[in-house]
Write an enzyme that holds these catalytic residues in place. Structure first.
Site, short mmCIF file in Angstrom:
data_model
loop_
_atom_site.label_atom_id
_atom_site.label_comp_id
_atom_site.label_asym_id
_atom_site.label_seq_id
_atom_site.Cartn_x
_atom_site.Cartn_y
_atom_site.Cartn_z
N ASP A 23 0.82 -1.22 0.00
CA ASP A 23 0.00 0.00 0.00
C ASP A 23 0.85 1.26 0.00
O ASP A 23 0.43 2.30 -0.51
CB ASP A 23 -1.03 0.00 1.14
CG ASP A 23 -0.42 -0.07 2.51
OD1 ASP A 23 0.80 -0.17 2.62
OD2 ASP A 23 -1.19 -0.03 3.49
C1 LIG Z 1 6.55 -5.19 17.97
C2 LIG Z 1 7.54 -4.14 17.88
C3 LIG Z 1 8.15 -3.70 19.10
C4 LIG Z 1 7.90 -3.54 16.76
C5 LIG Z 1 7.45 -3.83 15.43
C6 LIG Z 1 6.39 -2.90 14.94
C7 LIG Z 1 6.28 -2.94 13.43
C8 LIG Z 1 6.13 -4.33 12.94
C9 LIG Z 1 5.10 -2.13 13.02
C10 LIG Z 1 5.24 -0.66 13.49
C11 LIG Z 1 4.62 0.21 12.41
C12 LIG Z 1 3.90 -0.77 11.50
C13 LIG Z 1 2.57 -1.14 12.15
C14 LIG Z 1 3.66 -0.28 10.05
C15 LIG Z 1 2.78 0.93 10.11
C16 LIG Z 1 2.15 1.30 8.82
C17 LIG Z 1 1.32 0.14 8.29
C18 LIG Z 1 0.50 0.55 7.06
C19 LIG Z 1 -0.48 1.64 7.45
C20 LIG Z 1 1.35 1.04 5.92
C21 LIG Z 1 -0.30 -0.69 6.64
O1 LIG Z 1 -1.26 -0.37 5.71
C22 LIG Z 1 0.62 -1.80 6.24
C23 LIG Z 1 1.44 -2.22 7.43
C24 LIG Z 1 2.21 -1.07 8.07
C25 LIG Z 1 3.45 -1.01 7.72
C26 LIG Z 1 3.17 -1.34 9.07
C27 LIG Z 1 3.64 -2.74 9.42
C28 LIG Z 1 4.11 -3.09 10.81
C29 LIG Z 1 4.83 -1.97 11.50
C30 LIG Z 1 6.13 -1.68 10.79
#
Ligand SMILES: CC(C)=CCC[C@@H](C)[C@H]1CC[C@@]2(C)[C@@H]3CC[C@H]4C(C)(C)[C@@H](O)CC[C@@]45C[C@@]35CC[C@]12C
Length: 657
Positions: free
Chosen positions: A263
């Protein structure tokens, strides 16, 4: 590979068990399918296997001894570590270990004292090789903060404190660390830069910044940032190391990080196209070539899953049911593979749909196929109450917003009666959740409880999402205003009472007779975690004046007058008249009557009708029989209370004018 990774670790070592006290537990895992989301979130990672498999111990010094005292209530030496594996605070258990998990690790515990050293050695070699490759592919940032620290520790142990690898790691610690008011913090990702730039650029464009000289520089920079951040090369080793190929994609954070997200790629692609289309000055210095946009499309087409939906970092791999049984994390559910999501799918559909118009000759049939299947996938995700569950924002409001955007980009709207049953149900859901104060508010608990949990008060972000969803699908009328400020889009809703209108210039207008008066000052922005889109709403007053409106929003007088010189509302799905003239009076109307023609509205208003702003009809003349007016929508006269929300069109424009 599964076997190797399991043999490389075991169950009884105290270090491993200690990690189980942390949200991310320390057991080794069942797969090495890099780099699915669960690798970031949870534990089955080779680096832990190495620490365990090689029995690395830090020499006990006074710091370690004092930390032990601080962390453990009992005497450290007396702790029965194996017994702690299932000893987890109730509040932390979201996904209890499965029977399979306990059985497998029970067996590994038994195997551990007799393990084959040769087999272990070769397994550890494989693990180390993966770690090194992870470091190379992510420029030592690593996938996320947890693997970052452990990779770094391993490179320290394996390569030495003065080694280039370790020092390269040290350089990138600052990608994660920041100093907050409460001391040193580490963030869950090394940022959300590309996501933020894309959304911010799109918001500015919506707000009309593309034609304002003072915003050129910012938009130019946004475009350049997108240009430099796109992945131009996939590593030839990505298959060997279980990575999604990334050429043409955009990561969530930076190009150095290198892990593309479906996305984020879609939003960045959309932003790039919109910047080119709306800003005449874009492309003169820096240009994202057509070929590179094609590569982004190729990547998106390639990332589609057999069910038509999109995952985040990689396509759905592995048998999710079985792997989920081996989820060691306790605090997370559904993380063992990268599942498919309404939000990711919607973003991709929006980008591809836009692309078809942008470049109608490139892989059009394939794109339409993906669009059709993608919408089919989203439809399947609808819950009986009409909502869609979101995974990356809170929660049903977020998911429903994305779903509605997908339907809208595929041409469904209320204006020409193309809204499907799914859309009507989704709108009904949102409308039914509108609160007495006019906004929407969904608690975070919705995510864990998987049911809509309403907050006491409405919340800015949820209100914005709900309005954005409704506006996306219900745009029905465009009226060009006489003062040239912009256009008005007026929408009515299925619920019977609440109408959500969007007005170019910063506000969306709704009127359900009981709502408070909100003014949207719509900066689209990113919240404190840098993740989510926001439009700012500010409650102004229940009764208001031009002066207050101007004061609250910074709108200039003519525009403020226009807004509050609204509106003759001819009830549900029907007709809107605009009138100019001094503000005041009440608006009387008859509520919708299911199955019957709409009643005429008789506004008690003063003032002359504007010659330019004329009355406009918007479709349905008959109220659908399944519409039940909400209880507050009674036959009566109401003071004209208006929701002014951050409009999808031109949110910030009013602020500039
Ligand atoms: C558990 C710990 C301590 C850390 C890991 C966290 C990461 C895996 C996640 C933190 C931010 C995330 C949630 C990231 C945020 C944006 C979303 C999104 C809105 C783009 C979504 O549509 C797709 C998934 C996301 C990238 C996310 C994945 C997981 C994180 C990196």
């Amino acid at each position: 590979m599964v076997v190797i990774s399991q043999l490389a670790c075991g169950g009884t070592n105290f270090m491993i068990n200690r990690w189980q006290h942390w949200p991310v537990s320390g057991n080794c895992g069942a797969t090495l399918s890099f780099p699915s989301l669960f690798h970031i979130l949870c534990t089955p990672r080779p680096e832990r296997n190495i620490l365990y498999g090689k029995r690395y111990y830090a020499p006990e010094d006074s710091l370690i001894l004092s930390l032990r005292k601080e962390l453990f209530v009992e005497d450290f030496e007396t702790i029965d570590w194996p017994a702690q594996r299932e000893n987890i605070a109730k509040i932390d258990i979201y996904t209890p270990h499965s029977w399979l998990y306990s059985m497998v690790f029970g067996m590994l515990d038994t195997y551990e004292p007799f393990h084959s050293s040769w087999y272990r050695e070769s397994a550890l070699k494989v693990c180390l090789d993966h770690i090194k490759q992870d470091d190379i592919m992510t420029n030592f940032i690593s996938i996320g903060p947890i693997s970052k620290m452990i990779n770094m520790l391993i490179r320290w142990l394996e390569d030495g404190p003065d080694s280039k690898a370790f020092l390269q790691h040290v350089d990138r610690v600052y990608d994660y660390i920041w100093m907050g008011r409460d001391g040193v913090n580490m963030q869950g990702t090394n940022g959300t830069q590309i996501w933020d730039v894309s959304y911010a650029a799109m918001a500015m464009i919506e707000a009309g910044a593309g034609t304002k000289p003072e915003f050129q520089e910012a938009l130019r920079k946004a475009y350049s940032y997108l240009e430099v951040s796109q992945m131009v090369e996939s590593s030839p080793k990505c298959v060997q190391y279980y990575r999604q190929y990334n050429k043409g994609g955009w990561p969530l954070t930076t190009r150095d990080h290198g892990l593309i997200v479906s996305d984020t790629t879609a939003e960045a692609l959309k932003a790039a196209m919109l910047l080119e289309e709306n800003c005449p000055f874009i492309g003169s210095e820096v240009k994202i070539s057509r070929e590179r946009l094609h590569e982004a499309v190729d990547l998106l087409l390639d990332m589609v899953n057999p069910n038509g939906g999109y995952s985040s970092y990689e396509t759905l791999r592995g048998g999710e049911k079985l792997l989920e049984l081996l989820n060691p994390s306790e605090v997370f559910g559904d993380i063992m593979v990268d599942y498919t999501y309404t939000e990711c799918t919607s973003s991709v559909l929006q980008a591809l749909r836009h692309f078809v118009d942008y470049d109608p000759k490139y892989r059009t049939d394939e794109i339409w196929n993906v669009l059709k299947n993608g919408l089919g996938y989203i439809k399947q995700n609808q819950l009986p109450d009409g909502s869609f569950e979101g995974s990356w924002g809170v929660c049903f409001t977020y998911g429903t917003w994305f779903a509605l955007e997908a339907f809208a980009c595929m041409g469904q709207n209320y204006n020409d009666n193309t809204a499907s049953m799914q859309v009507k149900k989704a709108c009904s859901f949102l409308v039914s959740r509108q609160m007495e104060d006019g906004g929407w508010g969904e608690k975070f608990a919705s995510c864990s409880e998987r049911r809509y949990v309403q907050s006491e008060k409405s919340l800015v972000v949820n209100t914005a999402w709900a309005l954005l969803g409704l506006m996306a699908i219900m745009l029905s009328v465009m009226v060009v205003m006489d003062d040239g400020v912009g256009s008005v889009a007026v929408n009515s809703s299925v619920g019977g009472g609440c109408c959500v209108h969007s007005v170019d210039g910063g506000v969306a207008v709704g009127d359900d007779g009981v709502t408070d008066f909100y003014v949207g000052v719509t900066a689209i922005a990113v919240d404190s975690d840098g993740i989510l889109t926001k439009r700012f709403y500010r409650e102004v007053s229940k009764s208001y004046s031009i002066d207050r409106l101007m004061m609250a929003t910074g709108l200039r007088r003519a525009y403020a007058e226009f807004l509050i010189n609204l509106v003759q509302l001819d009830t549900l799905h029907s007709r809107i008249y605009f009138q100019s003239g001094p503000w005041g009076g009440t608006l009387s109307f008859t509520p919708p009557r299911p199955g019957r023609s709409q009643q005429k509205v008789s506004p008690t208003r003063t003032g002359k009708r504007s010659p330019i702003i004329t009355s406009v009809g918007c479709g349905m003349k008959k109220c659908p029989s399944d519409v039940v007016p909400p209880p507050h929508f009674l036959e009566a006269s109401y003071p004209l209370n208006v929701i002014l929300g951050g409009g999808g069109i031109g949110g910030m424009k009013g602020m500039y004018d």
